[in-house]
Scaffold this active site. Structure first.
Site, PDB file in Angstrom:
ATOM      1  N   LYS A 122       0.708  -1.252  -0.021  1.00  0.00           N
ATOM      2  CA  LYS A 122       0.036   0.065  -0.163  1.00  0.00           C
ATOM      3  C   LYS A 122       1.045   1.280  -0.097  1.00  0.00           C
ATOM      4  O   LYS A 122       0.690   2.182  -0.579  1.00  0.00           O
ATOM      5  CB  LYS A 122      -0.958   0.153   1.353  1.00  0.00           C
ATOM      6  CG  LYS A 122      -2.232  -1.018   1.335  1.00  0.00           C
ATOM      7  CD  LYS A 122      -2.910  -0.873   2.440  1.00  0.00           C
ATOM      8  CE  LYS A 122      -2.166  -1.156   3.902  1.00  0.00           C
ATOM      9  NZ  LYS A 122      -1.996  -2.478   3.780  1.00  0.00           N
ATOM     10  N   THR A 123       1.709   1.370   0.949  1.00  0.00           N
ATOM     11  CA  THR A 123       2.677   2.614   1.051  1.00  0.00           C
ATOM     12  C   THR A 123       3.447   2.790  -0.344  1.00  0.00           C
ATOM     13  O   THR A 123       3.393   3.991  -0.584  1.00  0.00           O
ATOM     14  CB  THR A 123       3.618   2.478   2.231  1.00  0.00           C
ATOM     15  OG1 THR A 123       2.873   2.352   3.331  1.00  0.00           O
ATOM     16  CG2 THR A 123       4.676   3.786   2.288  1.00  0.00           C
ATOM     17  N   GLU A 166      -3.989   5.961   1.646  1.00  0.00           N
ATOM     18  CA  GLU A 166      -3.822   4.278   1.907  1.00  0.00           C
ATOM     19  C   GLU A 166      -5.082   3.993   2.684  1.00  0.00           C
ATOM     20  O   GLU A 166      -5.718   4.733   3.375  1.00  0.00           O
ATOM     21  CB  GLU A 166      -2.502   4.011   2.740  1.00  0.00           C
ATOM     22  CG  GLU A 166      -1.353   4.057   2.294  1.00  0.00           C
ATOM     23  CD  GLU A 166      -0.170   3.546   3.098  1.00  0.00           C
ATOM     24  OE1 GLU A 166      -0.329   2.654   3.791  1.00  0.00           O
ATOM     25  OE2 GLU A 166       0.937   4.173   3.272  1.00  0.00           O
TER      26      GLU A 166
END
Length: 358
Positions: A122-123, A166
């Site tokens: 995600k990051t 996110e």
């Protein structure tokens, strides 16, 4: 639920305002003219930064920090019901929002809110897409779960209608969000202190996908097992990526001596262009394909896509090269799940000894 409306700024109090996510959302509200107060255990760079923007912050948490001028109180999962400010707000009947609920409310004030989900990546993918949007002069507001050098932190407050964040599945917090475009990178057995099993996690991702409106878009990795269980019956548009036959997929993938991938990205039968990454590993080719699919959907031109990816050299603690000691290269990586550790080790194998000596 209390609604946050940018056209009607109110007074918001944050319990634990110095947290990296809390401080970011507080900064967005300050930019939009909200009156922001908060408390934290001690002064930090983040609290001083917020004070410089106009936040009123008290150090130490006390019921006295809650008063009738506050319209809503925000708290995180780390705040327990016996917290003095939590109890005082509840007793005073002040509306309360969790951090995830506030994020969902903020997203509804943007025309194009984008949420990047998945148990892994995600990051990095949020950061890649952020770089591309910045290169494309889209002036996004960004909330990312790591320190991104391009924005000197984890938050950027833009002036456009583009918002990217996110979407974390832990404690089902992503079910409080309100995206127009959602990315699902993968679904794996994780956070089993909260979820019962993989089937329970998949149910949550299905619910997350169902939150998209009819005119929304789901961008999803086709390699997710039993994909139809996640996508079947959705009213939104569905875009797949990853493998030949999908809407978007990489071909002619190669890696240099640092393990950085290069590839051509296909959109159906058309090639969108050649892309060179500045981060290593097969998993980052997949992350980049997801980010590029979203960027293409948003109308970012191909030159900006290329420049954005080329400028992304990673976030803190994601295959971060620290240096060498006695000929041994030291890499710092956040990987803590077996799937993530496997991906990191595969990236290490692509990172040759000759490169380490450079």
């Amino acid at each position: 639920m209390y609604q946050i409306n940018f056209s009607r700024p109110v007074s918001v109090h944050f319990i634990g305002i110095g947290g990296i996510s809390m401080s970011g959302l507080a900064a967005i509200l300050l930019k939009e003219g909200f009156r922001v107060s908060g408390s934290d255990a001690k002064e930090s760079q983040l609290t001083k930064w917020l004070e410089g923007k106009g936040a009123l912050i008290t150090y130490g948490q006390s019921a006295a920090n809650i008063n009738s001028s506050q319209d809503v109180v925000v708290y995180t999962a780390a705040i327990h019901p016996d917290n003095p400010e939590f109890m005082a707000a509840r007793e005073a009947g002040i509306p309360m929002l969790t951090l995830a609920q506030l994020l969902g409310e903020i997203m509804q004030n943007y025309d194009m809110p984008i949420a990047v989900s998945g148990t892994h990546g995600k990051t990095t993918t949020t950061s890649m897409l952020s770089h591309i949007m910045l290169a494309g002069d889209m002036d996004p507001t960004i909330s990312v779960g790591g320190i991104l050098k391009a924005i000197h932190g984890n938050i950027r407050v833009g002036s456009s209608q583009n918002f990217i964040t996110e979407a974390c599945e832990y404690t089902n917090s992503f079910l409080s969000l309100a995206p127009k475009i959602s990315l699902i990178l993968n679904i794996d057995a994780d956070h089993l202190d909260f979820f019962k099993d993989l089937a329970d996690i998949r149910r949550s991702f299905r619910q997350f996908a169902q939150k998209l409106p009819r005119d929304g878009v789901l961008i999803i990795n086709s390699s997710i097992p039993s994909l139809e269980e996640i996508t079947e019956g959705l009213e939104c548009r569905i875009i797949t990526y990853g493998a030949p036959g999908d809407d978007y997929y990489p071909v002619h993938v190669t890696y240099n001596e640092l393990g950085f991938g290069s590839f051509d990205l296909m959109h159906g039968q058309a090639c969108l262009g050649h892309f060179d990454l500045m981060v290593p590993g097969e998993h980052n080719v997949s992350n980049a394909a997801a980010a590029l699919a979203a960027a293409d959907l948003l109308g970012v031109d191909r030159k900006a896509m290329y420049q954005g990816l080329c400028s992304f050299t990673g976030t803190d603690r994601r295959f971060e090269r620290k240096g060498q000691v006695n000929g041994i290269t030291i890499i710092d990586d956040y990987a803590h799940h077996p799937t993530e550790i496997r991906a990191t080790l595969k990236a290490c194998l692509l990172y040759t000894s000759d490169a380490a000596d450079d």
